[in-house]
Motif scaffolding. Structure first.
Motif, PDB file in Angstrom:
ATOM      1  N   LEU A 197      32.873  60.639  68.984  1.00 38.06           N
ATOM      2  CA  LEU A 197      33.661  60.304  67.788  1.00 38.06           C
ATOM      3  C   LEU A 197      35.113  60.751  67.957  1.00 38.06           C
ATOM      4  CD1 LEU A 197      33.711  59.142  64.959  1.00 38.06           C
ATOM      5  CD2 LEU A 197      32.940  61.345  64.076  1.00 38.06           C
ATOM      6  N   ALA A 198      35.309  61.948  68.499  1.00 37.95           N
ATOM      7  CA  ALA A 198      36.676  62.442  68.713  1.00 37.95           C
ATOM      8  C   ALA A 198      37.420  61.519  69.676  1.00 37.95           C
ATOM      9  CB  ALA A 198      36.636  63.874  69.269  1.00 37.95           C
ATOM     10  N   GLN A 199      36.729  61.111  70.733  1.00 36.68           N
ATOM     11  CA  GLN A 199      37.356  60.202  71.697  1.00 36.68           C
ATOM     12  C   GLN A 199      37.724  58.881  71.021  1.00 36.68           C
ATOM     13  OE1 GLN A 199      35.168  57.996  74.820  1.00 36.68           O
ATOM     14  NE2 GLN A 199      36.116  59.408  76.278  1.00 36.68           N
ATOM     15  N   HIS A 200      36.820  58.363  70.195  1.00 36.17           N
ATOM     16  CA  HIS A 200      37.057  57.104  69.496  1.00 36.17           C
ATOM     17  C   HIS A 200      38.272  57.219  68.564  1.00 36.17           C
ATOM     18  CE1 HIS A 200      36.194  53.264  67.672  1.00 36.17           C
ATOM     19  NE2 HIS A 200      36.023  53.797  66.482  1.00 36.17           N
ATOM     20  N   CYS A 201      38.367  58.327  67.845  1.00 38.85           N
ATOM     21  CA  CYS A 201      39.494  58.528  66.923  1.00 38.85           C
ATOM     22  C   CYS A 201      40.821  58.516  67.683  1.00 38.85           C
ATOM     23  CB  CYS A 201      39.356  59.870  66.195  1.00 38.85           C
ATOM     24  SG  CYS A 201      38.040  59.889  64.982  1.00 38.85           S
ATOM     25  N   VAL A 202      40.876  59.198  68.839  1.00 40.95           N
ATOM     26  CA  VAL A 202      42.131  59.222  69.603  1.00 40.95           C
ATOM     27  C   VAL A 202      42.442  57.809  70.111  1.00 40.95           C
ATOM     28  CG1 VAL A 202      43.342  60.218  71.578  1.00 40.95           C
ATOM     29  CG2 VAL A 202      41.804  61.630  70.231  1.00 40.95           C
ATOM     30  N   THR A 203      41.414  57.087  70.532  1.00 38.86           N
ATOM     31  CA  THR A 203      41.618  55.705  70.990  1.00 38.86           C
ATOM     32  C   THR A 203      42.231  54.862  69.878  1.00 38.86           C
ATOM     33  OG1 THR A 203      39.684  55.957  72.397  1.00 38.86           O
ATOM     34  CG2 THR A 203      40.477  53.721  72.047  1.00 38.86           C
ATOM     35  N   LEU A 204      41.699  54.991  68.656  1.00 39.86           N
ATOM     36  CA  LEU A 204      42.237  54.223  67.528  1.00 39.86           C
ATOM     37  C   LEU A 204      43.671  54.656  67.209  1.00 39.86           C
ATOM     38  CD1 LEU A 204      39.239  54.028  65.038  1.00 39.86           C
ATOM     39  CD2 LEU A 204      40.112  52.251  66.553  1.00 39.86           C
ATOM     40  N   ALA A 205      43.918  55.963  67.296  1.00 37.98           N
ATOM     41  CA  ALA A 205      45.256  56.469  67.022  1.00 37.98           C
ATOM     42  C   ALA A 205      46.259  55.888  68.022  1.00 37.98           C
ATOM     43  CB  ALA A 205      45.260  57.997  67.100  1.00 37.98           C
ATOM     44  N   LEU A 206      45.789  55.695  69.242  1.00 37.97           N
ATOM     45  CA  LEU A 206      46.633  55.105  70.281  1.00 37.97           C
ATOM     46  C   LEU A 206      46.883  53.627  70.011  1.00 37.97           C
ATOM     47  CD1 LEU A 206      45.357  56.389  73.714  1.00 37.97           C
ATOM     48  CD2 LEU A 206      47.721  55.957  73.121  1.00 37.97           C
ATOM     49  N   ALA A 212      42.133  58.103  57.613  1.00 43.62           N
ATOM     50  CA  ALA A 212      40.919  58.906  57.669  1.00 43.62           C
ATOM     51  C   ALA A 212      39.781  58.332  56.821  1.00 43.62           C
ATOM     52  CB  ALA A 212      41.217  60.343  57.252  1.00 43.62           C
ATOM     53  N   ASN A 213      40.057  58.011  55.546  1.00 43.76           N
ATOM     54  CA  ASN A 213      38.919  57.620  54.709  1.00 43.76           C
ATOM     55  C   ASN A 213      38.369  56.249  55.069  1.00 43.76           C
ATOM     56  OD1 ASN A 213      41.258  56.556  53.831  1.00 43.76           O
ATOM     57  ND2 ASN A 213      41.114  57.323  51.716  1.00 43.76           N
ATOM     58  N   GLU A 214      39.267  55.339  55.516  1.00 42.44           N
ATOM     59  CA  GLU A 214      38.774  54.022  55.931  1.00 42.44           C
ATOM     60  C   GLU A 214      37.873  54.153  57.156  1.00 42.44           C
ATOM     61  OE1 GLU A 214      42.191  51.570  56.609  1.00 42.44           O
ATOM     62  OE2 GLU A 214      42.900  51.824  54.545  1.00 42.44           O
ATOM     63  N   LEU A 215      38.314  54.987  58.108  1.00 45.52           N
ATOM     64  CA  LEU A 215      37.530  55.141  59.333  1.00 45.52           C
ATOM     65  C   LEU A 215      36.197  55.829  59.036  1.00 45.52           C
ATOM     66  CD1 LEU A 215      37.258  54.772  62.353  1.00 45.52           C
ATOM     67  CD2 LEU A 215      38.469  56.915  62.689  1.00 45.52           C
ATOM     68  N   LEU A 216      36.222  56.810  58.122  1.00 43.04           N
ATOM     69  CA  LEU A 216      34.971  57.502  57.782  1.00 43.04           C
ATOM     70  C   LEU A 216      33.933  56.512  57.262  1.00 43.04           C
ATOM     71  CD1 LEU A 216      33.286  60.051  57.411  1.00 43.04           C
ATOM     72  CD2 LEU A 216      34.339  60.362  55.176  1.00 43.04           C
ATOM     73  N   LEU A 228      26.869  61.710  59.024  1.00 42.43           N
ATOM     74  CA  LEU A 228      28.042  62.543  59.300  1.00 42.43           C
ATOM     75  C   LEU A 228      28.485  63.230  58.010  1.00 42.43           C
ATOM     76  CD1 LEU A 228      30.207  63.179  61.540  1.00 42.43           C
ATOM     77  CD2 LEU A 228      31.559  61.360  60.520  1.00 42.43           C
ATOM     78  N   SER A 229      28.537  64.568  58.005  1.00 39.89           N
ATOM     79  CA  SER A 229      28.897  65.285  56.776  1.00 39.89           C
ATOM     80  C   SER A 229      30.414  65.387  56.654  1.00 39.89           C
ATOM     81  CB  SER A 229      28.280  66.683  56.799  1.00 39.89           C
ATOM     82  OG  SER A 229      28.933  67.477  57.770  1.00 39.89           O
ATOM     83  N   GLU A 230      30.883  65.680  55.435  1.00 38.76           N
ATOM     84  CA  GLU A 230      32.320  65.865  55.204  1.00 38.76           C
ATOM     85  C   GLU A 230      32.847  66.979  56.102  1.00 38.76           C
ATOM     86  OE1 GLU A 230      34.374  64.202  53.277  1.00 38.76           O
ATOM     87  OE2 GLU A 230      32.926  62.945  52.191  1.00 38.76           O
ATOM     88  N   VAL A 231      32.040  68.026  56.235  1.00 40.80           N
ATOM     89  CA  VAL A 231      32.464  69.190  57.020  1.00 40.80           C
ATOM     90  C   VAL A 231      32.636  68.805  58.486  1.00 40.80           C
ATOM     91  CG1 VAL A 231      31.793  71.502  57.785  1.00 40.80           C
ATOM     92  CG2 VAL A 231      31.338  70.772  55.430  1.00 40.80           C
ATOM     93  N   GLN A 232      31.674  68.059  59.014  1.00 40.22           N
ATOM     94  CA  GLN A 232      31.769  67.644  60.417  1.00 40.22           C
ATOM     95  C   GLN A 232      32.959  66.714  60.640  1.00 40.22           C
ATOM     96  OE1 GLN A 232      27.756  66.199  60.409  1.00 40.22           O
ATOM     97  NE2 GLN A 232      27.111  67.648  61.995  1.00 40.22           N
ATOM     98  N   TRP A 233      33.176  65.799  59.695  1.00 34.33           N
ATOM     99  CA  TRP A 233      34.294  64.867  59.805  1.00 34.33           C
ATOM    100  C   TRP A 233      35.626  65.641  59.789  1.00 34.33           C
ATOM    101  CZ3 TRP A 233      36.037  60.656  61.585  1.00 34.33           C
ATOM    102  CH2 TRP A 233      37.111  59.970  61.032  1.00 34.33           C
ATOM    103  N   ALA A 234      35.732  66.585  58.879  1.00 32.74           N
ATOM    104  CA  ALA A 234      36.954  67.394  58.803  1.00 32.74           C
ATOM    105  C   ALA A 234      37.154  68.164  60.113  1.00 32.74           C
ATOM    106  CB  ALA A 234      36.862  68.363  57.628  1.00 32.74           C
ATOM    107  N   ALA A 235      36.047  68.632  60.701  1.00 29.85           N
ATOM    108  CA  ALA A 235      36.155  69.391  61.950  1.00 29.85           C
ATOM    109  C   ALA A 235      36.636  68.509  63.090  1.00 29.85           C
ATOM    110  CB  ALA A 235      34.802  70.020  62.301  1.00 29.85           C
ATOM    111  N   VAL A 236      36.169  67.260  63.128  1.00 32.10           N
ATOM    112  CA  VAL A 236      36.611  66.338  64.179  1.00 32.10           C
ATOM    113  C   VAL A 236      38.104  66.054  64.025  1.00 32.10           C
ATOM    114  CG1 VAL A 236      36.436  63.972  65.030  1.00 32.10           C
ATOM    115  CG2 VAL A 236      34.372  65.294  64.613  1.00 32.10           C
ATOM    116  N   LEU A 237      38.531  65.784  62.778  1.00 34.80           N
ATOM    117  CA  LEU A 237      39.958  65.526  62.534  1.00 34.80           C
ATOM    118  C   LEU A 237      40.795  66.758  62.901  1.00 34.80           C
ATOM    119  CD1 LEU A 237      39.958  63.513  59.192  1.00 34.80           C
ATOM    120  CD2 LEU A 237      40.365  62.655  61.502  1.00 34.80           C
ATOM    121  N   ALA A 238      40.293  67.923  62.526  1.00 35.29           N
ATOM    122  CA  ALA A 238      41.030  69.157  62.836  1.00 35.29           C
ATOM    123  C   ALA A 238      41.134  69.346  64.341  1.00 35.29           C
ATOM    124  CB  ALA A 238      40.323  70.359  62.209  1.00 35.29           C
ATOM    125  N   PHE A 239      40.059  69.007  65.050  1.00 35.31           N
ATOM    126  CA  PHE A 239      40.047  69.175  66.510  1.00 35.31           C
ATOM    127  C   PHE A 239      41.115  68.296  67.164  1.00 35.31           C
ATOM    128  CE2 PHE A 239      38.297  67.449  70.569  1.00 35.31           C
ATOM    129  CZ  PHE A 239      38.549  68.560  71.340  1.00 35.31           C
TER     130      PHE A 239
END
Lengths: 612, 221
Positions: A197-206, A212-216, A228-239
Motif C-alpha cells: 500500500l505504501a508503495q502504491h501511494c508513492v506511485t500515485l503521488a508520482l 487521502a480520503n478518495e484513495l482510502l 484497513l483501519s483508520e489507524v493503519q491508514w494514518a500510519a501508512v500516510l505518516a510513513f
C-alpha cells in the motif's frame, strides 16, 4: 487480491471436474532408493524413455536449482537437436522464457524443464506429457500441473510423478486418494500488506498526486484492504510523508509532500528516480544480471552466489555452462564454457510447504492398507520404521528421542503439518523447553516433522512433551519465540524492499551518489527496533510471520490435534527412515534461553577444543 | 569472557575493548574507526525513512569508553562523518559530546567520508594521509602506510579502519565486528552500530567483538 469486495456475489463453478490420471515412476524391485534428497536424477533414464514417446513434454520441478540440474542431465543424453530442449524459470530473462513458450506452442520445442513459472497462464494444446519431479506439495498444485497435459475440452489430464526420495511415494498415493475424494486445498489471498500500500501511494503521488480520503475509499473497496483501519491508514500516510509516527525522530525527511490543495505529491527528483527503479520488482536478494560479454542478457542470480565465484570459475545457468569473466557493479559478464562440471546457483526464498491437507493424507496412508502400487513399493521401508520405532498413525503422535554425539540430544516430532507449521512448532517447543531449564536449541524442519537439537543435555518424558505441545498460551509464547529466533528479522527483508527502505540494484551498477545509502535489511531492522520500536513496518513483519509464514491458525489447529492424540515416545538406537531426512536437513533456526555470556564461553571452549 | 583483552604489538601493550575500541595506555590514547556520524541523516535526506538516535547512541558508547579507560586523547582512524550535510541532526549530539569532554584532544585521520570535516567546526585536530608515531603508523585505509624500509630491521605496524571487518564464530549465528591483523596492519572494527561489514578471508589474528565479550579467534586463511 485486488478484486472488488462483494461478500454476496454469486460464484460460478465448472459443471464437471476434469478427470486426472496420476502415475508414479516406481523403483524396480530390489532397487536401492535414497531415504533423503531432492534431485531424483537416478530416475533420468525412465524419464527420458517417457519423453521419447511423447509429442511434447513439460518437466515440472519445485525449485530453480532443480530445474537447472534436470535440464543439464537431460541435455547430456538428448539425442535430438539441442534447441528442442528448453528451460523455463523465474530468474531467466523474459526473452528466453518467451522463446521457450513459443517453441512449445509451435512444436519446435519437444521438452521444457520448468518451475511454477509455467504453472499458470498460457495453454499448450500440443503438450501430451507432464512430469512432476519430487513432492507435489498439494493437491491443487498437482492438479494445476496435470492440467497442462492434453489441455482440450473433454480430454483427461495426466501427470507422471518422479520421486526424489522414497517417502514421496506415500505422497503420490495420498494425493491420488485425496483427489479422488475431492479434497483440494483452499487458496488464501494476502491481506493488509501495508508495504504494498505504501508503495502504491508513492506511485500515485508520482503520477499526479492523490487525495487521502478518495484513495482510502478506493483501497477499501478491494478484498485485500477491506478491513484497513483508520489507524493503519494514518500510519501508512505518516510513513510516506514524515517517515514514521514519532515526527521528532525523522527530521528533514520528505518522500511525499502534502500541498495546500490537500494533494499528496512527490517533489524530489531523486525520490522519484529511486521509486521508479524499485516498483514492481519481485523481492529477491540483490539480483546480479548475467550477461554475455557482447550481447544478450540471460537473467539474474543472487549477489551472494556470484560473490563466491572468481573469474574463470564455471557455473550452470539458463541451461548453459558459463564461465565468469568479470563482475562490474550489478552485472556479471560471462562466456560459454565447454566443461560440463560446474556449480549451480541456489536461489533463496522459502521452499513451498506441503499443504496440511496432503500431510494428513500422507500420515493416514503410511499406516493404512497397502492398496496402491506406491505403498506396496514402500512396504520394506515402512516395516523397518515399524520395527526400529513405530509408524505414525492418525490416532497417535510419534516422537523419537535419539542421543547425539557430543552430549546433547535430538528430539524428532512428526505432526505431518507441512514445513511452515513445523517451523513455528519447533521455535515454540524450543522456547518452552528452554524456559524449563536454560538451553540453546538448533532446529530443522521438513514437511513431515521437525527436530530439536539441544546443546545441553535435557531429559525427555511424556509430561514434558505434553507441556511443550500444549495449545494453551500459544500467542504469547509464539511472540517471544519469534523475537528470540529472529524470524521477524528475516521476514523484514522483503518488506523493507517493497516499502522503499532498501536501495534497488541498479542496471549498470550503483552510482557514486547512491553508494552511501546502502544498508542491509538486517541493519535497518536493528536500527528501527532500537530507535522507533513501534514502527508500522516492524508490526507488519511480525504480523506476516504470524499469518503468512507460520500460518498461526494452522499451527493452533495442529497443536489441538496433537493434544487430542496418544503420544508414542520411542527411543530408537539409531536414525530411522523418518528421522534420517530431518537429520540431513540444514539447520533452519536457533533459539536460546541461555545467558549470552554462557554461550560465548561455550563457543570459546569449542574453539579451544578444536585447536587443541 | 573478558570485556577487554591485552595484546602486545611492536613491543607495546594495547588493550582491545569489546565495544570496538583500542586503548594504548602508555600514551593515554583511545582509538576508534568508522564512526559514520550522520549516516541516518543521509538516508532521510534521500527519502528513506530512518529514525534518528544512532549518532547519540554511538557517542554515548564513546563517552563510556573514555570514562572507563581514562584516555586523554581520542584518535578516530577515518570516517568520523558519513556525508556532507551541514544542517544535520548529529551536530547537536556532537556539540554536547564535545562540551562534556572539553579537555579531550580529538584527532581525526581523514577518511574517504570526511571531505567536509575541515569546515564542519568539530573542534578537532585534522591529519591527512598516514601519521607515523613511535612503532606505529595510523591511517584510514589499509595499505596506505609507507612500508618499513627493507633491510633496515625496523618493523612498523599500521593501525587502520575503513574495511569494517566482520567474522563468523562457530556455534553462534550471525556476523560479529572484529579486530583483525593482516600482515603488518591491525584493522579496527567499525565503531558505529549502523554499519555493515566485510567478511575477512585471511588474517594472522582475529579478535571478535561479541556483544560485550572479546574472543580470540586465532588466524584464518
Amino acid at each position: 487480491m485486488l478484486l472488488p469486495l462483494a461478500r454476496d456475489a454469486p460464484i460460478v463453478r465448472a459443471a464437471r471436474q476434469r478427470r486426472v490420471a496420476l502415475r508414479t515412476l516406481l523403483p524396480e524391485a530390489g532397487e536401492r532408493f535414497p531415504w533423503a534428497g531432492h534431485l531424483g536424477l537416478s530416475q533420468l533414464g525412465r524419464v527420458m524413455k517417457l519423453i521419447a514417446q511423447a509429442r511434447s513434454a513439460i518437466v515440472f520441478t519445485n525449485t530453480r536449482a532443480q530445474a537447472e540440474l534436470w535440464h543439464r542431465a537431460l541435455a547430456s543424453i538428448w539425442l535430438e537437436a539441442p534447441e528442442t530442449l528448453a528451460l523455463h524459470h523465474g530468474s531467466l530473462d523474459a526473452s528466453l522464457r518467451a522463446a521457450a513458450e513459443q517453441g512449445l506452442r509451435d512444436g519446435s520445442v519437444r521438452c521444457v524443464v520448468a518451475t511454477s513459472s509455467l504453472d499458470l497462464g498460457v495453454d499448450f494444446p500440443s503438450v501430451d506429457l507432464v512430469l512432476q519431479i519430487g513432492s507435489p506439495k498439494g493437491m491443487a498444485r498437482l492438479l494445476q500441473r496435470a492440467g497442462r497435459a492434453n489441455h482440450r475440452p473433454g480430454a483427461p489430464g495426466a501427470v507422471h510423478c518422479v520421486p526424489t526420495h522414497v517417502l514421496e511415494l506415500a505422497e503420490y498415493a495420498a494425493a491420488r486418494h485425496a483427489i479422488a475424494q475431492g479434497h483440494i486445498e483452499a487458496r488464501r489471498a494476502p491481506r493488509l500488506s501495508l508495504d504494498v500500500l505504501a508503495q502504491h501511494c508513492v506511485t500515485l503521488a508520482l503520477g499526479g498526486g492523490f487525495r487521502a480520503n478518495e484513495l482510502l475509499d478506493e483501497v477499501r473497496g478491494t478484498h485485500a484492504f477491506a478491513d484497513l483501519s483508520e489507524v493503519q491508514w494514518a500510519a501508512v500516510l505518516a510513513f510516506i510523508e514524515r517517515g514514521g509516527q514519532a515526527l521528532e525522530n525523522y527530521p528533514d525527511f520528505h518522500r511525499v509532500v502534502l500541498d495546500e490543495q490537500g494533494l499528496y505529491t512527490v517533489a524530489d527528483r531523486r525520490v522519484a528516480l529511486r521509486h521508479r527503479l524499485s516498483i514492481g520488482t519481485i523481492t529477491a536478494d540483490g539480483a546480479v544480471q548475467v550477461r554475455f560479454l557482447r550481447g544478450a542478457s540471460l537473467g539474474s542470480v543472487e549477489e551472494g552466489f556470484i560473490s563466491r565465484l572468481r573469474p574463470r570459475d564455471r557455473f550452470q545457468f539458463a541451461g548453459r555452462t558459463l564461465e565468469l569473466v568479470a563482475v562490474d557493479g550489478m552485472t556479471a559478464y560471462v562466456r560459454k564454457a565447454s566443461s560440463p562440471s560446474a556449480s549451480v546457483p541456489r536461489w533463496q526464498g522459502g521452499r513451498m510447504p506441503l499443504s496440511t491437507e496432503l500431510g494428513m493424507a500422507v500420515e493416514a496412508a503410511l499406516a493404512g492398507p497397502r492398496d496402491a502400487p506406491e505403498m506396496r513399493a514402500l512396504a520394506p521401508l515402512l516395516d523397518l520404521q515399524a520395527s526400529a520405532s513405530a509408524l505414525p498413525t492418525s490416532e497417535t503422535l510419534l516422537v523419537e528421542a535419539v542421543p547425539a554425539r557430543g552430549g546433547g540430544g535430538l528430539l524428532f516430532v512428526y505432526p505431518f503439518a507441512g514445513r511452515a507449521v513445523h517451523e513455528g512448532m519447533a521455535a515454540l517447543c524450543a522456547l518452552r523447553w528452554g524456559r524449563a531449564s536454560p538451553n540453546t536449541f538448533l532446529y530443522a524442519v521438513n514437511d513431515y516433522g521437525f527436530v530439536l537439537q539441544a546443546q545441553r543435555r535435557a531429559p525427555v518424558d511424556e509430561a514434558l512433551l505434553r507441556q511443550l505441545l500444549t495449545p494453551d498460551g500459544l500467542m504469547d509464547a509464539l511472540r517471544e519465540a519469534m523475537n528470540l529466533s529472529e524470524m521477524a528479522r528475516r521476514q523484514f527483508r522483503d518488506i523493507a524492499r517493497v516499502a522503499g527502505l532498501l536501495m534497488p540494484s541498479l542496471p549498470g551498477g550503483t552510482p557514486r551518489s547512491l553508494r552511501q545509502l546502502q544498508a542491509s535489511s538486517g541493519l535497518l531492522f536493528d536500527v528501527l527496533r532500537r530507535h522507533d520500536p513501534s514502527h508500522v513496518l516492524l508490526a507488519q513483519a511480525e504480523r506476516e510471520v504470524f499469518e503468512a509464514q507460520l500460518d498461526v491458525q494452522a499451527l493452533a489447529a495442529t497443536l489441538r490435534r496433537c493434544a487430542a492424540r496418544r503420544l508414542v515416545l520411542q527411543a530408537p538406537l539409531t536414525l530411522t527412515p523418518l528421522s534420517f531426512p530431518l537429520w540431513a536437513e540444514t539447520v533452519r533456526g536457533e533459539l536460546s534461553t541461555e545467558d549470552w555470556s554462557a554461550r560465548v564461553r561455550r563457543a570459546a571452549e569449542q574453539l579451544q577444543h578444536r585447536h587443541a | 569472557m573478558p570485556e577487554t583483552l591485552d595484546i602486545t604489538l611492536a613491543g607495546e601493550t594495547l588493550a582491545l575493548h569489546a565495544d570496538r575500541a583500542l586503548h594504548w595506555p602508555a600514551r593515554g590514547r583511545l582509538f576508534v574507526a568508522d564512526v559514520h556520524l550522520g549516516k541516518d541523516d543521509a538516508f532521510r535526506a534521500a527519502g528513506i525513512a530512518l529514525p534518528t538516535g544512532g549518532a547519540r547512541h554511538d557517542l554515548e558508547r564513546l563517552a563510556a569508553l573514555i570514562a572507563t579507560t581514562g584516555a586523554h586523547e581520542l584518535w578516530v582512524l577515518g570516517d568520523l562523518l558519513h556525508g556532507a550535510r551541514p544542517d544535520a541532526r548529529w551536530r547537536d549530539d556532537w556539540r554536547r559530546f564535545r562540551a562534556r569532554h572539553a579537555q579531550l584532544r580529538i584527532v581525526l585521520v581523514e577518511g574517504n567520508h570526511d571531505r567536509s570535516a575541515a569546515r564542519a567546526e568539530l573542534d578537532i585536530t585534522l591529519l591527512k594521509g598516514c601519521v607515523v608515531d613511535g612503532p606505529f603508523a595510523f591511517a584510514h585505509a589499509p595499505s596506505m602506510a609507507p612500508a618499513a624500509r627493507p633491510g633496515s630491521g625496523e618493523s612498523r605496524l599500521t593501525l587502520c579502519g575503513h574495511v569494517h571487518p566482520v567474522v563468523r564464530v562457530p556455534g553462534l549465528r550471525g556476523r560479529f565486528p572484529a579486530f583483525v591483523q593482516v600482515d603488518d596492519q591491525l584493522v579496527l572494527p567499525a565503531f558505529s552500530a549502523f554499519t555493515g561489514g566485510w567478511p575477512i578471508q585471511r588474517a594472522q589474528a582475529r579478535y571478535g567483538c561479541l556483544n560485550g565479550h572479546l574472543l580470540d579467534l586465532g588466524p584464518v586463511g
